[in-house]
Design a protein around this motif. Structure first.
Motif, short mmCIF file in Angstrom:
data_model
loop_
_atom_site.label_atom_id
_atom_site.label_comp_id
_atom_site.label_asym_id
_atom_site.label_seq_id
_atom_site.Cartn_x
_atom_site.Cartn_y
_atom_site.Cartn_z
N GLU A 69 28.55 32.13 31.06
CA GLU A 69 29.89 32.40 31.60
C GLU A 69 29.86 32.77 33.09
O GLU A 69 30.87 32.66 33.78
CB GLU A 69 30.58 33.52 30.83
CG GLU A 69 30.75 33.25 29.36
CD GLU A 69 29.51 33.61 28.54
OE1 GLU A 69 28.66 34.37 29.01
OE2 GLU A 69 29.40 33.10 27.41
N ILE A 72 29.11 28.73 34.56
CA ILE A 72 30.04 27.63 34.22
C ILE A 72 31.26 28.22 33.53
O ILE A 72 31.14 28.98 32.57
CB ILE A 72 29.35 26.61 33.29
CG1 ILE A 72 28.12 26.02 34.01
CG2 ILE A 72 30.33 25.52 32.88
CD1 ILE A 72 27.25 25.16 33.14
N ALA A 73 32.43 27.88 34.02
CA ALA A 73 33.68 28.37 33.42
C ALA A 73 34.76 27.31 33.58
O ALA A 73 34.87 26.68 34.63
CB ALA A 73 34.11 29.67 34.11
N GLU A 74 35.53 27.14 32.54
CA GLU A 74 36.64 26.19 32.58
C GLU A 74 37.94 26.97 32.61
O GLU A 74 38.22 27.77 31.72
CB GLU A 74 36.61 25.29 31.33
CG GLU A 74 35.45 24.34 31.29
CD GLU A 74 35.46 23.44 30.06
OE1 GLU A 74 34.91 22.34 30.17
OE2 GLU A 74 36.01 23.84 29.01
N GLU A 76 42.10 27.68 32.49
CA GLU A 76 43.16 27.26 31.55
C GLU A 76 43.69 25.88 31.98
O GLU A 76 43.88 25.61 33.16
CB GLU A 76 44.31 28.27 31.55
CG GLU A 76 44.03 29.52 30.77
CD GLU A 76 43.82 29.25 29.29
OE1 GLU A 76 44.52 28.41 28.70
OE2 GLU A 76 42.92 29.90 28.71
N THR A 78 42.13 23.10 31.74
CA THR A 78 41.03 22.17 32.01
C THR A 78 39.89 22.50 31.06
O THR A 78 38.95 23.19 31.43
CB THR A 78 40.55 22.29 33.47
OG1 THR A 78 41.66 22.25 34.34
CG2 THR A 78 39.59 21.18 33.84
N HIS A 79 40.02 22.05 29.83
CA HIS A 79 39.00 22.32 28.83
C HIS A 79 38.36 21.03 28.36
O HIS A 79 39.06 20.03 28.12
CB HIS A 79 39.59 23.04 27.62
CG HIS A 79 39.94 24.47 27.90
ND1 HIS A 79 40.47 25.29 26.92
CD2 HIS A 79 39.83 25.23 29.01
CE1 HIS A 79 40.67 26.49 27.43
NE2 HIS A 79 40.31 26.47 28.69
N SER A 80 37.05 21.07 28.19
CA SER A 80 36.34 19.92 27.60
C SER A 80 36.44 20.04 26.08
O SER A 80 37.00 21.00 25.55
CB SER A 80 34.88 19.91 28.06
OG SER A 80 34.24 21.10 27.64
N TRP A 85 31.48 21.88 24.81
CA TRP A 85 31.38 23.23 25.37
C TRP A 85 30.29 24.03 24.64
O TRP A 85 29.47 24.70 25.27
CB TRP A 85 32.74 23.93 25.27
CG TRP A 85 32.77 25.26 25.96
CD1 TRP A 85 32.86 26.48 25.37
CD2 TRP A 85 32.72 25.51 27.36
NE1 TRP A 85 32.86 27.47 26.30
CE2 TRP A 85 32.78 26.90 27.56
CE3 TRP A 85 32.63 24.69 28.48
CZ2 TRP A 85 32.74 27.50 28.80
CZ3 TRP A 85 32.60 25.28 29.73
CH2 TRP A 85 32.65 26.66 29.88
N SER A 88 26.89 22.57 25.54
CA SER A 88 26.53 22.96 26.90
C SER A 88 26.04 24.40 26.94
O SER A 88 25.05 24.72 27.60
CB SER A 88 27.73 22.81 27.83
OG SER A 88 28.15 21.49 27.89
#
Length: 178
Positions: A69, A72-74, A76, A78-80, A85, A88
């Motif tokens: 965390e 790498i952070a996505e 709100e 923009t989620h894979s 996730w 990864s």
């Protein structure tokens, strides 16, 4: 008689061997023995190390304690895919864990040797060169500071006292005009 260390103490206890006539560390003479207090000596090279808490002084809490965390952070919106996730996360965590172990297995002992030599040299220089030089300087500068102090008090004190007396009769008043 040798004292056995308490269970809370780490290390190996060594006591000085006693000869028939006694020695300087533990004489047979009762009066002399009472004057000297026996302190146990612990060998720091054989102390037990903690295999669970390997950073007891928290040297690396803010530097290398990096989790997935933190890198790498996505945000709100923009989620894979959830599976991507999770994969990864697992890939990052396992790779970091095993690659660190591999690097420490290959380079850990050589780096420990290099750092041990470095800190041994640093300790040697500090103990046998730096501290004696600083102590010597402080002793030498003490003599110079006394001469300097005498010169200041001899020449500057009378001058500043005279100037102070000259200006002591000056009075200043401040008026506020509106």
């Amino acid at each position: 008689p040798a004292h056995s260390p308490s269970p809370s103490l780490q290390g190996v206890l060594y006591t000085a061997p006693i000869r028939e006539q006694g020695n300087i560390y533990k004489p047979n003479n009762k009066m002399m023995a009472d004057e000297l207090s026996e302190k146990p000596v612990y060998d720091v090279h054989t102390k037990e190390i903690d295999l669970v808490n390997r950073d007891p002084k928290h040297l690396n809490d803010d530097v290398v304690k990096i989790d997935f965390e933190d890198v790498i952070a996505e945000p709100e919106g923009t989620h894979s895919f959830d599976g991507i996730w999770k994969a990864s996360f697992t890939t990052f965590t396992v790779t970091k864990y095993w690659f660190y172990r591999l690097l420490s297995a290959i380079f850990g002992i050589p780096m420990a040797l290099i750092w041990g030599i470095y800190f041994a040299i640093l300790s040697f220089l500090h103990i046998w060169a730096v501290v004696p030089c600083i102590r010597s300087y402080l002793i030498e500068i003490q003599c110079i500071s006394r001469v300097y102090s005498i010169c200041i008090h001899t020449f500057c004190d009378p001058l500043f006292e005279a100037i102070g007396k000259m200006f002591s009769s000056i009075r200043a008043t401040v008026q506020k005009e509106i």
